[in-house]
Motif scaffolding. Structure first.
Motif, mmCIF file in Angstrom:
data_model
loop_
_atom_site.group_PDB
_atom_site.id
_atom_site.type_symbol
_atom_site.label_atom_id
_atom_site.label_comp_id
_atom_site.label_asym_id
_atom_site.label_seq_id
_atom_site.Cartn_x
_atom_site.Cartn_y
_atom_site.Cartn_z
ATOM 1 N N ARG A 83 0.159 -0.878 -0.142
ATOM 2 C CA ARG A 83 0.173 0.253 0.068
ATOM 3 C C ARG A 83 0.609 1.147 -0.125
ATOM 4 N N GLY A 84 0.220 2.204 -0.202
ATOM 5 C CA GLY A 84 0.947 3.141 -0.568
ATOM 6 C C GLY A 84 0.324 4.270 1.372
ATOM 7 N N THR A 85 1.321 6.081 1.615
ATOM 8 C CA THR A 85 1.234 6.292 2.281
ATOM 9 C C THR A 85 -0.264 7.216 2.602
ATOM 10 N N GLU A 86 -0.647 6.495 4.103
ATOM 11 C CA GLU A 86 -1.616 6.805 4.948
ATOM 12 C C GLU A 86 -1.623 7.053 6.144
ATOM 13 N N SER A 87 -0.213 7.919 6.994
ATOM 14 C CA SER A 87 -0.398 8.063 8.117
ATOM 15 C C SER A 87 1.075 9.348 7.855
ATOM 16 N N ALA A 88 1.120 10.089 8.938
ATOM 17 C CA ALA A 88 2.018 11.159 9.240
ATOM 18 C C ALA A 88 3.380 10.575 9.093
ATOM 19 N N ILE A 89 3.338 9.872 10.161
ATOM 20 C CA ILE A 89 4.650 9.636 9.469
ATOM 21 C C ILE A 89 5.310 8.877 8.497
ATOM 22 N N GLU A 90 4.067 8.151 8.045
ATOM 23 C CA GLU A 90 4.849 7.881 6.693
ATOM 24 C C GLU A 90 5.440 8.830 5.955
ATOM 25 N N TRP A 91 4.460 9.889 5.345
ATOM 26 C CA TRP A 91 4.777 11.279 4.814
ATOM 27 C C TRP A 91 6.034 11.853 5.576
ATOM 28 N N LEU A 92 6.254 11.360 6.594
ATOM 29 C CA LEU A 92 7.840 12.124 7.016
ATOM 30 C C LEU A 92 8.763 10.890 6.133
ATOM 31 N N VAL A 93 8.686 9.851 5.662
ATOM 32 C CA VAL A 93 9.445 8.888 5.549
ATOM 33 C C VAL A 93 9.652 9.595 4.027
ATOM 34 N N ASP A 94 8.500 9.480 3.777
ATOM 35 C CA ASP A 94 8.454 10.094 1.866
ATOM 36 C C ASP A 94 9.863 11.671 1.913
ATOM 37 N N PHE A 95 9.573 11.647 3.252
ATOM 38 C CA PHE A 95 10.201 13.545 2.664
ATOM 39 C C PHE A 95 11.394 12.975 3.625
ATOM 40 N N ASP A 96 12.216 11.638 3.647
ATOM 41 C CA ASP A 96 13.477 11.239 4.435
ATOM 42 C C ASP A 96 14.332 11.462 2.402
ATOM 43 N N PHE A 97 14.723 12.245 1.983
ATOM 44 C CA PHE A 97 14.695 12.358 -0.009
ATOM 45 C C PHE A 97 16.865 12.137 0.174
ATOM 46 N N PRO A 98 17.572 12.395 1.311
ATOM 47 C CA PRO A 98 19.211 12.214 0.923
ATOM 48 C C PRO A 98 19.278 10.610 0.395
ATOM 49 N N PRO A 99 20.352 10.943 -0.962
ATOM 50 C CA PRO A 99 20.442 9.251 -1.102
ATOM 51 C C PRO A 99 20.789 8.622 -0.380
ATOM 52 N N ARG A 100 21.194 7.038 -0.397
ATOM 53 C CA ARG A 100 21.843 6.499 0.556
ATOM 54 C C ARG A 100 22.783 5.323 -0.755
ATOM 55 N N GLY A 215 19.941 13.834 -7.983
ATOM 56 C CA GLY A 215 20.047 12.640 -8.763
ATOM 57 C C GLY A 215 19.195 10.680 -9.289
ATOM 58 N N TYR A 216 17.782 12.124 -8.377
ATOM 59 C CA TYR A 216 17.095 11.041 -9.033
ATOM 60 C C TYR A 216 16.663 10.707 -9.916
ATOM 61 N N SER A 217 15.903 9.404 -10.391
ATOM 62 C CA SER A 217 15.894 9.102 -11.794
ATOM 63 C C SER A 217 14.150 8.158 -12.312
ATOM 64 N N PRO A 218 13.592 8.496 -12.996
ATOM 65 C CA PRO A 218 12.686 7.230 -12.896
ATOM 66 C C PRO A 218 13.268 6.701 -13.272
ATOM 67 N N LEU A 219 13.070 4.857 -12.742
ATOM 68 C CA LEU A 219 12.660 3.609 -14.115
ATOM 69 C C LEU A 219 12.785 4.514 -15.602
ATOM 70 N N HIS A 220 13.674 2.944 -16.238
ATOM 71 C CA HIS A 220 13.388 3.233 -17.673
ATOM 72 C C HIS A 220 12.083 2.403 -18.031
ATOM 73 N N CYS A 221 11.458 1.681 -17.341
ATOM 74 C CA CYS A 221 10.110 0.647 -17.674
ATOM 75 C C CYS A 221 9.245 1.777 -17.495
#
Length: 269
Positions: A83-100, A215-221
Motif C-alpha cells: 500500500r501507499g502512504t497513509e499516516s503522518a510518519i509515512e509522509w516523513l518517510v517520503d520526505f527523507d530525501f537524501p540518497p543512500r 540525482g534521482y531518476s525514473p525507471l526505464h520502464c
C-alpha cells in the motif's frame, strides 16, 4: 488491453490495502488479526497467504510495526501487494530525501523508502514472521510472482522486485504512481536484472517526478497515461489508486461493491 486490465486489477488491490491503512500488527505466531483480511471482492478471486508488515519510523518518531500489504495466491501464481502512504510518519518517510550510496546492486536509493523497505516482514497466516525476502522465497518458490504497489508502496515494490529477480525468481513488477526510488545508476541496475516491469504514471500526477534533485531518476520502464478530463485536476485525484484503475481499464471497477463503485464514479467529472 489484457495487460492494462491486469494492471487495473492490481491498482484496485493496492487501494484495498490502503483502506486498511497502518493498523498495528505485532510480530509472532498467531498475531494476525481478522481486521487485516482483504475485502470479499478480493478473496472471491485470491487466496490470502499472509501479511506484509513494516516499522513506521522517521526522524526519531515511531508508530511501531504496522500493516503494509498482503501476499495473495492467484491459482498457481502469486501477487505481493504493498500500500501507499497513509499516516503522518509515512509522509516523513517520503520526505527523507537524501540518497543512500553504495546500494549493493548498483547506484543510489532514497534513504526513507529503502530504510522502510529493510524493515518489511512477511507474516504467514497462522505462522511466525520472516524477513520479507526469505519469507516470500519460501512461500513462492519458482512459481510466478507479480509485485505491485501504489505510491510509497510502488517504491518498496521496486526494491523487492529487483532483489527477488537477483535471486533468480520468476518475478514481474507492476508499479502504480511510483515516486523515484533511486538514481540513474539504480535504474540501470534494475533494468539489467528485471525483464518484466511497468511503472504506470498518469501524466498530471506530480508524484512520478519526485524526489526532485539529488540525482534521482525514473525507471526505464515508465509508461505514461495521458491526461483525462474526467479526472479532476488536483493532486489527490491525479494520484488516487482507484482513478489509476479506471484510467487503465474502466471496466475493472465492476468488481467493487455497487456503493463503492458509485462513489468512485461520482468523484469523476
Amino acid at each position: 488491453m489484457a495487460q492494462l486490465s491486469a494492471a487495473a486489477r492490481l491498482a484496485l488491490l493496492c487501494w484495498a490495502a490502503e483502506q486498511i491503512g497502518p493498523v498495528a500488527t505485532p510480530n509472532g505466531a498467531g498475531a494476525v488479526a481478522a481486521s487485516l483480511a482483504p475485502p470479499a471482492w478480493v478473496t472471491e478471486r485470491y487466496h490470502l497467504c499472509g501479511w506484509i508488515t513494516g516499522e513506521d519510523s522517521a526522524f526519531g518518531l515511531s508508530a511501531g510495526r504496522v500493516f503494509y500489504g498482503w501476499v495473495l495466491a492467484d491459482g498457481p501464481a502469486y501477487v505481493l501487494v504493498l500500500r501507499g502512504t497513509e499516516s503522518a510518519i509515512e509522509w516523513l518517510v517520503d520526505f527523507d530525501f537524501p540518497p543512500r550510496s553504495g546500494y549493493r546492486l548498483g547506484g543510489e536509493v532514497e534513504s526513507g523508502f529503502y530504510g522502510l523497505y529493510e524493515t518489511l516482514d512477511f507474516q504467514p497466516a497462522g505462522g511466525a514472521a520472516w524477513p520479507l525476502l526469505p519469507g516470500v522465497r519460501s512461500l513462492v518458490g519458482w512459481a510466478p510472482l507479480t509485485i505491485t504497489g501504489h505510491s510509497l508502496g510502488a517504491a518498496l515494490a521496486t526494491y523487492a522486485t529487483v532483489e527477488l529477480a537477483e535471486a533468480a525468481m520468476h518475478v514481474a513488477g507492476r508499479f502504480i504512481a511510483s515516486p523515484r526510488p533511486g538514481d540513474a545508476g539504480f535504474a540501470d541496475a534494475f533494468a539489467a536484472r528485471v525483464t518484466d516491469a511497468v511503472d504506470y504514471h498518469y501524466a498530471p500526477d506530480i508524484v512520478g517526478d519526485v524526489p526532485a534533485g539529488f540525482g534521482y531518476s525514473p525507471l526505464h520502464c515508465v509508461e505514461t497515461i495521458p491526461a483525462n478530463l474526467r479526472v479532476p485536476d488536483n493532486p489527490a485525484s491525479n494520484h488516487h489508486a482507484v482513478h489509476y484503475a479506471w484510467l487503465l481499464d474502466p471496466a475493472s471497477l465492476e468488481v467493487l461493491p455497487e456503493a463503492e463503485r458509485e462513489a468512485v464514479m461520482a468523484g469523476l467529472t
